[in-house]
Write a protein that holds these residues in place. Structure first.
Motif, PDB file in Angstrom:
ATOM      1  N   GLN A  43      46.397 -52.658   5.852  1.00 48.55           N
ATOM      2  CA  GLN A  43      45.080 -52.715   5.241  1.00 48.55           C
ATOM      3  C   GLN A  43      44.191 -53.651   6.054  1.00 48.55           C
ATOM      4  O   GLN A  43      44.669 -54.447   6.867  1.00 48.55           O
ATOM      5  CB  GLN A  43      45.193 -53.158   3.782  1.00 48.55           C
ATOM      6  CG  GLN A  43      46.044 -52.177   2.962  1.00 48.55           C
ATOM      7  CD  GLN A  43      45.964 -52.445   1.468  1.00 48.55           C
ATOM      8  OE1 GLN A  43      46.695 -53.260   0.934  1.00 48.55           O
ATOM      9  NE2 GLN A  43      45.060 -51.748   0.787  1.00 48.55           N
ATOM     10  N   ARG A  44      42.889 -53.548   5.835  1.00 39.62           N
ATOM     11  CA  ARG A  44      41.933 -54.253   6.691  1.00 39.62           C
ATOM     12  C   ARG A  44      42.245 -55.731   6.839  1.00 39.62           C
ATOM     13  O   ARG A  44      42.084 -56.315   7.913  1.00 39.62           O
ATOM     14  CB  ARG A  44      40.512 -54.047   6.167  1.00 39.62           C
ATOM     15  CG  ARG A  44      39.442 -54.656   7.061  1.00 39.62           C
ATOM     16  CD  ARG A  44      38.069 -54.192   6.667  1.00 39.62           C
ATOM     17  NE  ARG A  44      37.856 -52.782   6.961  1.00 39.62           N
ATOM     18  CZ  ARG A  44      37.500 -52.324   8.156  1.00 39.62           C
ATOM     19  NH1 ARG A  44      37.387 -53.155   9.177  1.00 39.62           N
ATOM     20  NH2 ARG A  44      37.294 -51.042   8.352  1.00 39.62           N
ATOM     21  N   GLU A  45      42.724 -56.344   5.757  1.00 38.94           N
ATOM     22  CA  GLU A  45      43.021 -57.774   5.812  1.00 38.94           C
ATOM     23  C   GLU A  45      44.314 -58.075   6.579  1.00 38.94           C
ATOM     24  O   GLU A  45      44.613 -59.234   6.884  1.00 38.94           O
ATOM     25  CB  GLU A  45      43.118 -58.352   4.408  1.00 38.94           C
ATOM     26  CG  GLU A  45      44.173 -57.731   3.514  1.00 38.94           C
ATOM     27  CD  GLU A  45      43.699 -56.524   2.724  1.00 38.94           C
ATOM     28  OE1 GLU A  45      44.349 -56.191   1.717  1.00 38.94           O
ATOM     29  OE2 GLU A  45      42.670 -55.917   3.121  1.00 38.94           O
ATOM     30  N   ASP A  46      45.073 -57.020   6.916  1.00 40.23           N
ATOM     31  CA  ASP A  46      46.364 -57.194   7.597  1.00 40.23           C
ATOM     32  C   ASP A  46      46.270 -57.133   9.110  1.00 40.23           C
ATOM     33  O   ASP A  46      47.244 -57.471   9.793  1.00 40.23           O
ATOM     34  CB  ASP A  46      47.362 -56.110   7.147  1.00 40.23           C
ATOM     35  CG  ASP A  46      47.636 -56.121   5.664  1.00 40.23           C
ATOM     36  OD1 ASP A  46      47.654 -57.213   5.085  1.00 40.23           O
ATOM     37  OD2 ASP A  46      47.832 -55.030   5.098  1.00 40.23           O
ATOM     38  N   TYR A  47      45.155 -56.661   9.667  1.00 31.68           N
ATOM     39  CA  TYR A  47      45.155 -56.376  11.096  1.00 31.68           C
ATOM     40  C   TYR A  47      43.849 -56.774  11.787  1.00 31.68           C
ATOM     41  O   TYR A  47      42.813 -56.972  11.149  1.00 31.68           O
ATOM     42  CB  TYR A  47      45.423 -54.894  11.351  1.00 31.68           C
ATOM     43  CG  TYR A  47      44.321 -53.944  10.898  1.00 31.68           C
ATOM     44  CD1 TYR A  47      43.242 -53.651  11.737  1.00 31.68           C
ATOM     45  CD2 TYR A  47      44.371 -53.320   9.651  1.00 31.68           C
ATOM     46  CE1 TYR A  47      42.243 -52.781  11.336  1.00 31.68           C
ATOM     47  CE2 TYR A  47      43.373 -52.445   9.251  1.00 31.68           C
ATOM     48  CZ  TYR A  47      42.308 -52.179  10.093  1.00 31.68           C
ATOM     49  OH  TYR A  47      41.317 -51.322   9.697  1.00 31.68           O
ATOM     50  N   THR A  48      43.958 -56.882  13.106  1.00 31.60           N
ATOM     51  CA  THR A  48      42.786 -56.987  13.973  1.00 31.60           C
ATOM     52  C   THR A  48      42.836 -55.821  14.933  1.00 31.60           C
ATOM     53  O   THR A  48      43.910 -55.334  15.307  1.00 31.60           O
ATOM     54  CB  THR A  48      42.784 -58.309  14.773  1.00 31.60           C
ATOM     55  OG1 THR A  48      43.971 -58.389  15.570  1.00 31.60           O
ATOM     56  CG2 THR A  48      42.720 -59.500  13.829  1.00 31.60           C
ATOM     57  N   ALA A  49      41.665 -55.339  15.341  1.00 31.66           N
ATOM     58  CA  ALA A  49      41.578 -54.180  16.232  1.00 31.66           C
ATOM     59  C   ALA A  49      40.653 -54.518  17.390  1.00 31.66           C
ATOM     60  O   ALA A  49      39.450 -54.698  17.204  1.00 31.66           O
ATOM     61  CB  ALA A  49      41.073 -52.957  15.477  1.00 31.66           C
ATOM     62  N   GLU A  50      41.236 -54.604  18.577  1.00 29.48           N
ATOM     63  CA  GLU A  50      40.460 -54.901  19.780  1.00 29.48           C
ATOM     64  C   GLU A  50      40.127 -53.591  20.496  1.00 29.48           C
ATOM     65  O   GLU A  50      41.023 -52.858  20.918  1.00 29.48           O
ATOM     66  CB  GLU A  50      41.261 -55.801  20.720  1.00 29.48           C
ATOM     67  CG  GLU A  50      40.536 -56.129  22.009  1.00 29.48           C
ATOM     68  CD  GLU A  50      41.389 -56.929  22.967  1.00 29.48           C
ATOM     69  OE1 GLU A  50      40.960 -57.117  24.115  1.00 29.48           O
ATOM     70  OE2 GLU A  50      42.505 -57.352  22.569  1.00 29.48           O
ATOM     71  N   PRO A  51      38.839 -53.255  20.651  1.00 30.55           N
ATOM     72  CA  PRO A  51      38.464 -51.986  21.285  1.00 30.55           C
ATOM     73  C   PRO A  51      38.940 -51.926  22.731  1.00 30.55           C
ATOM     74  O   PRO A  51      38.846 -52.903  23.478  1.00 30.55           O
ATOM     75  CB  PRO A  51      36.933 -51.986  21.218  1.00 30.55           C
ATOM     76  CG  PRO A  51      36.588 -52.949  20.128  1.00 30.55           C
ATOM     77  CD  PRO A  51      37.658 -54.011  20.181  1.00 30.55           C
ATOM     78  N   ILE A  52      39.462 -50.746  23.129  1.00 32.89           N
ATOM     79  CA  ILE A  52      39.881 -50.540  24.519  1.00 32.89           C
ATOM     80  C   ILE A  52      39.198 -49.316  25.131  1.00 32.89           C
ATOM     81  O   ILE A  52      39.284 -49.106  26.339  1.00 32.89           O
ATOM     82  CB  ILE A  52      41.415 -50.386  24.642  1.00 32.89           C
ATOM     83  CG1 ILE A  52      41.927 -49.223  23.766  1.00 32.89           C
ATOM     84  CG2 ILE A  52      42.113 -51.686  24.278  1.00 32.89           C
ATOM     85  CD1 ILE A  52      43.419 -48.946  23.937  1.00 32.89           C
ATOM     86  N   SER A  53      38.518 -48.508  24.313  1.00 32.13           N
ATOM     87  CA  SER A  53      37.785 -47.349  24.837  1.00 32.13           C
ATOM     88  C   SER A  53      36.742 -46.925  23.817  1.00 32.13           C
ATOM     89  O   SER A  53      36.860 -47.230  22.624  1.00 32.13           O
ATOM     90  CB  SER A  53      38.735 -46.180  25.139  1.00 32.13           C
ATOM     91  OG  SER A  53      39.355 -45.718  23.960  1.00 32.13           O
ATOM     92  N   GLY A  54      35.721 -46.215  24.290  1.00 32.30           N
ATOM     93  CA  GLY A  54      34.665 -45.740  23.409  1.00 32.30           C
ATOM     94  C   GLY A  54      34.853 -44.279  23.038  1.00 32.30           C
ATOM     95  O   GLY A  54      35.936 -43.714  23.198  1.00 32.30           O
ATOM     96  N   TRP A  55      33.757 -43.648  22.557  1.00 30.17           N
ATOM     97  CA  TRP A  55      33.831 -42.257  22.109  1.00 30.17           C
ATOM     98  C   TRP A  55      32.502 -41.565  22.390  1.00 30.17           C
ATOM     99  O   TRP A  55      31.599 -41.539  21.571  1.00 30.17           O
ATOM    100  CB  TRP A  55      34.159 -42.194  20.613  1.00 30.17           C
ATOM    101  CG  TRP A  55      34.363 -40.801  20.063  1.00 30.17           C
ATOM    102  CD1 TRP A  55      33.544 -40.106  19.224  1.00 30.17           C
ATOM    103  CD2 TRP A  55      35.474 -39.927  20.323  1.00 30.17           C
ATOM    104  NE1 TRP A  55      34.064 -38.872  18.939  1.00 30.17           N
ATOM    105  CE2 TRP A  55      35.255 -38.731  19.600  1.00 30.17           C
ATOM    106  CE3 TRP A  55      36.626 -40.055  21.095  1.00 30.17           C
ATOM    107  CZ2 TRP A  55      36.151 -37.672  19.620  1.00 30.17           C
ATOM    108  CZ3 TRP A  55      37.521 -38.991  21.128  1.00 30.17           C
ATOM    109  CH2 TRP A  55      37.286 -37.816  20.397  1.00 30.17           C
ATOM    110  N   ASP A  56      32.369 -41.048  23.607  1.00 32.35           N
ATOM    111  CA  ASP A  56      31.182 -40.305  24.008  1.00 32.35           C
ATOM    112  C   ASP A  56      31.657 -38.940  24.466  1.00 32.35           C
ATOM    113  O   ASP A  56      32.029 -38.738  25.618  1.00 32.35           O
ATOM    114  CB  ASP A  56      30.440 -41.039  25.125  1.00 32.35           C
ATOM    115  CG  ASP A  56      29.105 -40.368  25.466  1.00 32.35           C
ATOM    116  OD1 ASP A  56      28.744 -39.388  24.794  1.00 32.35           O
ATOM    117  OD2 ASP A  56      28.436 -40.828  26.411  1.00 32.35           O
ATOM    118  N   THR A  57      31.673 -37.978  23.539  1.00 33.10           N
ATOM    119  CA  THR A  57      32.332 -36.696  23.759  1.00 33.10           C
ATOM    120  C   THR A  57      31.364 -35.530  23.614  1.00 33.10           C
ATOM    121  O   THR A  57      30.218 -35.686  23.182  1.00 33.10           O
ATOM    122  CB  THR A  57      33.487 -36.517  22.758  1.00 33.10           C
ATOM    123  OG1 THR A  57      32.983 -36.712  21.428  1.00 33.10           O
ATOM    124  CG2 THR A  57      34.587 -37.524  23.030  1.00 33.10           C
TER     125      THR A  57
END
Length: 396
Positions: free
Chosen positions: A192-206
Protein backbone atom coordinates in the motif's frame (compact mmCIF):
# COMPACT_ATOMS: atom_id res chain seq x y z
CA UNK A 1 -25.34 1.93 -7.06
CA UNK A 2 -23.25 0.41 -4.30
CA UNK A 3 -26.03 -2.06 -3.51
CA UNK A 4 -26.48 -3.20 -7.09
CA UNK A 5 -25.48 -6.83 -7.39
CA UNK A 6 -26.51 -9.29 -10.03
CA UNK A 7 -26.02 -13.00 -10.65
CA UNK A 8 -26.67 -12.78 -14.37
CA UNK A 9 -26.28 -10.21 -17.14
CA UNK A 10 -30.03 -10.28 -17.70
CA UNK A 11 -30.61 -8.92 -14.23
CA UNK A 12 -32.49 -5.62 -14.36
CA UNK A 13 -30.30 -4.07 -11.68
CA UNK A 14 -27.18 -4.74 -13.73
CA UNK A 15 -28.75 -3.36 -16.89
CA UNK A 16 -29.54 -0.15 -15.00
CA UNK A 17 -25.95 -0.04 -13.78
CA UNK A 18 -24.70 -0.53 -17.35
CA UNK A 19 -26.82 2.36 -18.55
CA UNK A 20 -25.42 4.53 -15.77
CA UNK A 21 -21.92 3.61 -16.93
CA UNK A 22 -22.79 4.73 -20.45
CA UNK A 23 -24.01 8.06 -19.07
CA UNK A 24 -20.78 8.38 -17.08
CA UNK A 25 -18.85 7.57 -20.25
CA UNK A 26 -20.59 10.24 -22.29
CA UNK A 27 -20.51 12.92 -19.60
CA UNK A 28 -17.02 12.35 -18.18
CA UNK A 29 -14.77 9.93 -20.09
CA UNK A 30 -15.57 11.25 -23.56
CA UNK A 31 -15.35 14.86 -22.37
CA UNK A 32 -11.75 14.51 -21.21
CA UNK A 33 -10.49 11.77 -23.56
CA UNK A 34 -8.83 14.10 -26.09
CA UNK A 35 -7.00 16.07 -23.41
CA UNK A 36 -5.91 12.89 -21.63
CA UNK A 37 -4.55 11.56 -24.92
CA UNK A 38 -2.92 14.80 -26.00
CA UNK A 39 -1.15 15.43 -22.71
CA UNK A 40 -0.49 11.77 -21.86
CA UNK A 41 -1.92 12.46 -18.42
CA UNK A 42 -3.75 10.28 -15.92
CA UNK A 43 -7.56 10.49 -16.48
CA UNK A 44 -8.27 11.70 -12.96
CA UNK A 45 -11.79 12.89 -13.81
CA UNK A 46 -12.77 9.45 -15.13
CA UNK A 47 -11.28 7.52 -12.22
CA UNK A 48 -12.88 9.88 -9.70
CA UNK A 49 -16.24 9.36 -11.39
CA UNK A 50 -15.75 5.59 -11.18
CA UNK A 51 -14.90 5.99 -7.50
CA UNK A 52 -18.03 8.03 -6.83
CA UNK A 53 -20.09 5.35 -8.58
CA UNK A 54 -18.32 2.76 -6.37
CA UNK A 55 -17.33 0.83 -9.48
CA UNK A 56 -13.80 0.13 -8.25
CA UNK A 57 -15.31 -2.56 -6.00
CA UNK A 58 -17.70 -3.97 -8.60
CA UNK A 59 -16.06 -7.43 -8.47
CA UNK A 60 -15.72 -7.55 -4.68
CA UNK A 61 -18.26 -9.98 -3.18
CA UNK A 62 -21.34 -8.46 -1.56
CA UNK A 63 -20.28 -9.94 1.80
CA UNK A 64 -17.56 -7.27 1.91
CA UNK A 65 -19.82 -4.49 0.65
CA UNK A 66 -18.95 -4.77 -3.03
CA UNK A 67 -21.35 -5.14 -5.94
CA UNK A 68 -20.61 -8.84 -6.32
CA UNK A 69 -20.64 -8.73 -10.12
CA UNK A 70 -19.36 -11.67 -12.12
CA UNK A 71 -16.71 -11.66 -14.85
CA UNK A 72 -19.31 -11.54 -17.63
CA UNK A 73 -20.69 -8.35 -16.17
CA UNK A 74 -17.28 -6.80 -15.54
CA UNK A 75 -16.38 -7.52 -19.18
CA UNK A 76 -19.48 -5.66 -20.30
CA UNK A 77 -18.50 -2.69 -18.15
CA UNK A 78 -15.05 -2.64 -19.77
CA UNK A 79 -16.66 -2.81 -23.20
CA UNK A 80 -18.88 0.15 -22.33
CA UNK A 81 -16.01 2.26 -20.96
CA UNK A 82 -13.88 1.47 -24.02
CA UNK A 83 -16.44 3.23 -26.20
CA UNK A 84 -15.55 6.56 -24.60
CA UNK A 85 -11.87 6.53 -23.57
CA UNK A 86 -9.45 3.68 -24.19
CA UNK A 87 -6.98 4.78 -21.51
CA UNK A 88 -9.64 5.07 -18.81
CA UNK A 89 -11.08 1.70 -19.78
CA UNK A 90 -7.63 0.11 -19.71
CA UNK A 91 -6.90 1.47 -16.24
CA UNK A 92 -10.24 0.15 -15.00
CA UNK A 93 -9.62 -3.25 -16.60
CA UNK A 94 -6.14 -3.53 -15.08
CA UNK A 95 -7.49 -2.56 -11.68
CA UNK A 96 -10.17 -5.24 -11.93
CA UNK A 97 -7.54 -7.87 -12.77
CA UNK A 98 -5.77 -7.15 -9.49
CA UNK A 99 -9.05 -7.17 -7.57
CA UNK A 100 -9.86 -10.57 -9.08
CA UNK A 101 -6.48 -11.95 -7.95
CA UNK A 102 -7.26 -11.01 -4.35
CA UNK A 103 -10.89 -12.16 -4.52
CA UNK A 104 -9.99 -15.54 -6.04
CA UNK A 105 -6.84 -16.34 -4.08
CA UNK A 106 -6.68 -14.53 -0.74
CA UNK A 107 -10.01 -14.65 1.06
CA UNK A 108 -8.67 -17.31 3.44
CA UNK A 109 -6.42 -14.60 4.90
CA UNK A 110 -7.78 -12.31 7.61
CA UNK A 111 -5.54 -9.52 6.33
CA UNK A 112 -6.96 -9.71 2.82
CA UNK A 113 -10.53 -9.96 4.07
CA UNK A 114 -9.91 -6.67 5.88
CA UNK A 115 -8.29 -5.28 2.76
CA UNK A 116 -11.32 -6.07 0.61
CA UNK A 117 -13.51 -4.11 3.02
CA UNK A 118 -11.00 -1.27 2.91
CA UNK A 119 -11.02 -1.33 -0.89
CA UNK A 120 -14.81 -1.04 -0.87
CA UNK A 121 -14.94 1.71 1.73
CA UNK A 122 -12.13 3.82 0.27
CA UNK A 123 -12.52 2.79 -3.40
CA UNK A 124 -8.77 2.18 -3.63
CA UNK A 125 -7.11 1.90 -7.03
CA UNK A 126 -4.90 -1.18 -7.51
CA UNK A 127 -1.99 -1.50 -9.93
CA UNK A 128 0.49 -4.30 -10.57
CA UNK A 129 4.25 -4.68 -10.91
CA UNK A 130 4.78 -7.91 -12.84
CA UNK A 131 7.39 -7.18 -15.50
CA UNK A 132 10.98 -6.59 -14.42
CA UNK A 133 14.18 -5.21 -15.87
CA UNK A 134 16.27 -8.24 -16.84
CA UNK A 135 13.40 -10.64 -17.61
CA UNK A 136 11.29 -8.50 -19.94
CA UNK A 137 7.69 -9.63 -20.34
CA UNK A 138 8.19 -13.13 -18.92
CA UNK A 139 5.67 -13.14 -16.07
CA UNK A 140 6.85 -16.57 -14.89
CA UNK A 141 10.31 -15.36 -13.99
CA UNK A 142 11.48 -12.89 -11.33
CA UNK A 143 14.86 -11.55 -10.30
CA UNK A 144 13.70 -9.67 -7.22
CA UNK A 145 12.80 -11.62 -4.08
CA UNK A 146 10.76 -10.87 -1.00
CA UNK A 147 12.93 -11.01 2.12
CA UNK A 148 10.83 -12.20 5.08
CA UNK A 149 12.22 -11.79 8.59
CA UNK A 150 9.86 -12.80 11.37
CA UNK A 151 6.53 -11.17 10.60
CA UNK A 152 7.89 -8.46 8.27
CA UNK A 153 9.07 -8.32 4.65
CA UNK A 154 11.21 -6.16 2.44
CA UNK A 155 11.60 -6.12 -1.34
CA UNK A 156 13.14 -4.05 -4.11
CA UNK A 157 11.90 -4.40 -7.69
CA UNK A 158 13.04 -2.56 -10.81
CA UNK A 159 9.92 -2.51 -12.96
CA UNK A 160 10.12 -1.08 -16.50
CA UNK A 161 6.35 -0.57 -16.50
CA UNK A 162 3.84 0.05 -13.72
CA UNK A 163 0.68 1.31 -15.37
CA UNK A 164 -0.74 4.35 -13.54
CA UNK A 165 1.83 3.57 -10.83
CA UNK A 166 2.10 7.18 -9.70
CA UNK A 167 -1.67 7.38 -9.15
CA UNK A 168 -2.29 3.95 -7.60
CA UNK A 169 -3.19 3.44 -3.96
CA UNK A 170 -1.91 -0.14 -3.84
CA UNK A 171 0.35 -2.33 -6.01
CA UNK A 172 0.47 -6.11 -6.35
CA UNK A 173 4.16 -6.98 -6.77
CA UNK A 174 5.37 -10.26 -8.29
CA UNK A 175 8.67 -11.59 -6.93
CA UNK A 176 10.50 -14.76 -5.90
CA UNK A 177 9.23 -16.15 -2.60
CA UNK A 178 12.71 -15.96 -1.03
CA UNK A 179 16.29 -15.02 -1.89
CA UNK A 180 17.25 -18.65 -2.54
CA UNK A 181 14.11 -19.54 -4.54
CA UNK A 182 14.39 -20.22 -8.29
CA UNK A 183 13.17 -17.59 -10.73
CA UNK A 184 9.82 -19.34 -11.25
CA UNK A 185 8.98 -19.90 -7.57
CA UNK A 186 6.99 -16.69 -7.16
CA UNK A 187 4.50 -14.97 -4.90
CA UNK A 188 2.55 -11.74 -5.03
CA UNK A 189 2.84 -9.08 -2.35
CA UNK A 190 0.30 -6.32 -1.79
CA UNK A 191 2.01 -3.05 -0.96
CA UNK A 192 0.00 0.00 0.00
CA UNK A 193 1.08 3.59 -0.56
CA UNK A 194 2.40 3.95 2.97
CA UNK A 195 4.51 0.78 2.50
CA UNK A 196 6.65 1.80 -0.46
CA UNK A 197 8.66 4.41 -2.31
CA UNK A 198 8.79 4.54 -6.11
CA UNK A 199 11.76 6.10 -7.88
CA UNK A 200 11.00 6.86 -11.57
CA UNK A 201 13.34 5.20 -14.09
CA UNK A 202 11.43 5.86 -17.35
CA UNK A 203 8.59 7.97 -18.70
CA UNK A 204 5.57 7.25 -20.90
CA UNK A 205 5.42 9.02 -24.26
CA UNK A 206 3.75 6.50 -26.56
CA UNK A 207 1.67 6.24 -29.71
CA UNK A 208 -1.50 5.13 -27.93
CA UNK A 209 -3.04 4.38 -24.51
CA UNK A 210 -1.20 7.50 -23.46
CA UNK A 211 -3.35 8.15 -20.40
CA UNK A 212 -2.37 4.88 -18.74
CA UNK A 213 0.87 6.63 -17.70
CA UNK A 214 2.77 3.33 -17.63
CA UNK A 215 6.12 4.64 -16.44
CA UNK A 216 8.91 2.55 -14.94
CA UNK A 217 9.91 2.64 -11.28
CA UNK A 218 12.31 1.14 -8.81
CA UNK A 219 9.91 0.00 -6.11
CA UNK A 220 11.21 -0.34 -2.55
CA UNK A 221 8.68 -1.72 -0.04
CA UNK A 222 8.43 -3.09 3.44
CA UNK A 223 5.53 -4.25 5.56
CA UNK A 224 3.95 -7.22 7.29
CA UNK A 225 4.43 -10.77 6.02
CA UNK A 226 0.65 -11.20 6.02
CA UNK A 227 0.59 -8.93 2.94
CA UNK A 228 1.95 -11.84 0.86
CA UNK A 229 -0.88 -13.59 -0.97
CA UNK A 230 -1.31 -17.09 0.48
CA UNK A 231 -1.32 -18.95 -2.86
CA UNK A 232 1.58 -19.40 -5.32
CA UNK A 233 1.76 -16.94 -8.18
CA UNK A 234 1.76 -19.84 -10.65
CA UNK A 235 -1.82 -20.65 -9.62
CA UNK A 236 -2.84 -16.99 -9.54
CA UNK A 237 -1.50 -16.51 -13.05
CA UNK A 238 -3.04 -19.59 -14.66
CA UNK A 239 -6.40 -19.44 -12.90
CA UNK A 240 -7.02 -15.69 -12.74
CA UNK A 241 -4.50 -13.19 -14.08
CA UNK A 242 -4.06 -14.84 -17.47
CA UNK A 243 -7.71 -15.48 -18.42
CA UNK A 244 -9.13 -12.43 -16.64
CA UNK A 245 -6.59 -10.11 -18.33
CA UNK A 246 -7.28 -11.32 -21.84
CA UNK A 247 -11.03 -11.18 -21.29
CA UNK A 248 -11.23 -7.62 -19.93
CA UNK A 249 -8.61 -6.36 -22.39
CA UNK A 250 -10.47 -7.94 -25.31
CA UNK A 251 -13.69 -6.43 -24.00
CA UNK A 252 -12.37 -2.88 -23.88
CA UNK A 253 -10.78 -3.32 -27.32
CA UNK A 254 -14.25 -4.36 -28.49
CA UNK A 255 -15.56 -1.14 -26.99
CA UNK A 256 -13.02 0.92 -28.93
CA UNK A 257 -13.93 -0.96 -32.13
CA UNK A 258 -17.62 -0.33 -31.41
CA UNK A 259 -16.96 3.38 -31.07
CA UNK A 260 -15.19 3.36 -34.44
CA UNK A 261 -18.08 1.57 -36.15
CA UNK A 262 -20.58 3.94 -34.54
CA UNK A 263 -18.66 6.93 -35.91
CA UNK A 264 -18.56 5.32 -39.33
CA UNK A 265 -22.31 4.74 -39.13
CA UNK A 266 -22.93 8.40 -38.34
CA UNK A 267 -20.74 9.39 -41.28
CA UNK A 268 -22.69 7.12 -43.65
CA UNK A 269 -26.00 8.50 -42.37
CA UNK A 270 -24.78 12.02 -43.04
CA UNK A 271 -23.81 10.97 -46.57
CA UNK A 272 -27.21 9.34 -47.09
CA UNK A 273 -29.01 12.55 -46.15
CA UNK A 274 -27.29 14.28 -49.06
CA UNK A 275 -28.87 11.87 -51.57
CA UNK A 276 -32.34 10.86 -50.27
CA UNK A 277 -33.53 7.53 -51.57
CA UNK A 278 -30.06 6.26 -52.46
CA UNK A 279 -27.79 4.02 -50.41
CA UNK A 280 -24.23 5.40 -50.39
CA UNK A 281 -21.46 3.08 -51.54
CA UNK A 282 -19.84 3.58 -48.11
CA UNK A 283 -22.82 1.76 -46.60
CA UNK A 284 -21.51 -1.49 -48.15
CA UNK A 285 -18.24 -1.09 -46.27
CA UNK A 286 -20.23 -0.34 -43.13
CA UNK A 287 -22.15 -3.60 -43.51
CA UNK A 288 -18.86 -5.49 -43.90
CA UNK A 289 -17.16 -3.99 -40.86
CA UNK A 290 -20.28 -4.46 -38.73
CA UNK A 291 -20.06 -8.18 -39.47
CA UNK A 292 -16.43 -8.30 -38.34
CA UNK A 293 -17.36 -6.46 -35.14
CA UNK A 294 -20.15 -8.97 -34.50
CA UNK A 295 -17.70 -11.86 -34.86
CA UNK A 296 -15.27 -10.20 -32.46
CA UNK A 297 -17.98 -9.53 -29.90
CA UNK A 298 -19.31 -13.09 -30.07
CA UNK A 299 -15.78 -14.52 -29.68
CA UNK A 300 -15.17 -12.45 -26.55
CA UNK A 301 -18.57 -13.29 -25.10
CA UNK A 302 -18.17 -17.04 -25.69
CA UNK A 303 -14.79 -17.27 -23.96
CA UNK A 304 -15.93 -15.02 -21.12
CA UNK A 305 -18.91 -17.29 -20.52
CA UNK A 306 -16.65 -20.37 -20.58
CA UNK A 307 -14.40 -18.82 -17.92
CA UNK A 308 -17.40 -17.74 -15.86
CA UNK A 309 -18.82 -21.26 -15.94
CA UNK A 310 -15.49 -22.79 -14.88
CA UNK A 311 -15.29 -20.35 -11.96
CA UNK A 312 -18.85 -21.13 -10.94
CA UNK A 313 -18.14 -24.86 -11.01
CA UNK A 314 -14.89 -24.29 -9.06
CA UNK A 315 -12.69 -26.28 -11.44
CA UNK A 316 -9.15 -24.91 -10.96
CA UNK A 317 -7.61 -27.88 -12.77
CA UNK A 318 -9.62 -27.01 -15.90
CA UNK A 319 -8.36 -23.42 -15.73
CA UNK A 320 -4.77 -24.70 -15.82
CA UNK A 321 -5.44 -27.10 -18.71
CA UNK A 322 -3.53 -26.54 -21.94
CA UNK A 323 -6.74 -26.42 -23.97
CA UNK A 324 -8.22 -23.55 -21.96
CA UNK A 325 -4.89 -21.69 -21.96
CA UNK A 326 -4.60 -22.00 -25.74
CA UNK A 327 -8.16 -20.73 -26.24
CA UNK A 328 -7.45 -17.82 -23.90
CA UNK A 329 -4.31 -16.93 -25.85
CA UNK A 330 -6.20 -17.20 -29.13
CA UNK A 331 -8.80 -14.79 -27.79
CA UNK A 332 -6.12 -12.19 -27.07
CA UNK A 333 -4.40 -12.62 -30.42
CA UNK A 334 -7.59 -12.50 -32.48
CA UNK A 335 -9.13 -9.59 -30.53
CA UNK A 336 -6.00 -7.46 -30.82
CA UNK A 337 -5.88 -8.11 -34.57
CA UNK A 338 -9.60 -7.61 -35.16
CA UNK A 339 -9.59 -4.30 -33.29
CA UNK A 340 -6.99 -2.85 -35.66
CA UNK A 341 -8.85 -4.21 -38.67
CA UNK A 342 -12.19 -2.77 -37.56
CA UNK A 343 -10.90 0.69 -36.70
CA UNK A 344 -8.91 0.77 -39.94
CA UNK A 345 -12.00 -0.15 -41.97
CA UNK A 346 -14.05 2.48 -40.15
CA UNK A 347 -11.42 5.09 -41.04
CA UNK A 348 -11.67 4.12 -44.71
CA UNK A 349 -15.43 4.69 -44.52
CA UNK A 350 -15.00 8.13 -42.96
CA UNK A 351 -12.16 9.02 -45.29
CA UNK A 352 -10.24 12.20 -44.56
CA UNK A 353 -12.80 13.07 -41.86
CA UNK A 354 -11.68 10.00 -39.92
CA UNK A 355 -8.02 10.80 -40.54
CA UNK A 356 -8.20 14.38 -39.28
CA UNK A 357 -7.67 15.18 -35.61
CA UNK A 358 -10.12 18.12 -35.72
CA UNK A 359 -13.12 16.26 -37.12
CA UNK A 360 -16.11 14.93 -35.18
CA UNK A 361 -15.53 11.66 -37.03
CA UNK A 362 -11.86 11.44 -36.10
CA UNK A 363 -10.54 7.96 -35.40
CA UNK A 364 -6.90 8.87 -34.82
CA UNK A 365 -6.90 8.16 -31.07
CA UNK A 366 -8.83 4.93 -31.47
CA UNK A 367 -6.43 3.66 -34.15
CA UNK A 368 -3.36 4.57 -32.10
CA UNK A 369 -4.82 2.86 -29.04
CA UNK A 370 -5.69 -0.43 -30.73
CA UNK A 371 -2.24 -0.73 -32.28
CA UNK A 372 -1.00 -1.18 -28.72
CA UNK A 373 -3.18 -4.25 -28.19
CA UNK A 374 -0.82 -6.68 -29.91
CA UNK A 375 2.10 -5.40 -27.82
CA UNK A 376 0.53 -5.91 -24.39
CA UNK A 377 2.18 -9.26 -23.84
CA UNK A 378 3.52 -9.43 -27.37
CA UNK A 379 1.47 -11.59 -29.74
CA UNK A 380 4.62 -13.35 -30.96
CA UNK A 381 5.44 -14.41 -27.39
CA UNK A 382 1.90 -15.72 -26.97
CA UNK A 383 1.99 -17.55 -30.30
CA UNK A 384 5.24 -19.25 -29.28
CA UNK A 385 3.62 -20.40 -26.02
CA UNK A 386 0.69 -21.80 -27.98
CA UNK A 387 3.03 -23.64 -30.33
CA UNK A 388 4.80 -25.23 -27.39
CA UNK A 389 1.55 -26.29 -25.72
CA UNK A 390 0.05 -27.60 -28.95
CA UNK A 391 2.87 -30.09 -29.32
CA UNK A 392 1.72 -31.72 -26.05
CA UNK A 393 -2.04 -31.09 -26.30
CA UNK A 394 -4.75 -32.87 -28.25
CA UNK A 395 -8.29 -31.45 -28.39
CA UNK A 396 -11.15 -33.64 -27.27
Amino acid sequence: MSNLAAADTGNEAFERLLQQVHVLGKDVLAKWSSEVDRDARFPREAIEALREARLLSAYVPADYGGMGLNVVQVARLCDALGQYCGSSAMIYAMHMIQVACVVHHAQQSAYFRRYLRQLVNEQRLMASATTEVGVGGDLRSSLCAVDVAGDTFRLVKKAPVISYGAAADDILVTCRKSADAPAGDQVQVLVQREDYTAEPISGWDTLGFRGTCSSGFTLTAQGKAEQILPEPFADILSQTMHPYSHIVWSSLWTGIATDAVNRAREFVRAEARKTPGETPLSALRLAEVDGVLQEMRHNVAAHTREYHDLLRRAEPEALSHFGFSIRTNNLKISSSQRAVEIVGRAMLICGIAGYRNDSKYTLARQLRDVYGAALMVNNDRIMKLNATMLMAHREG
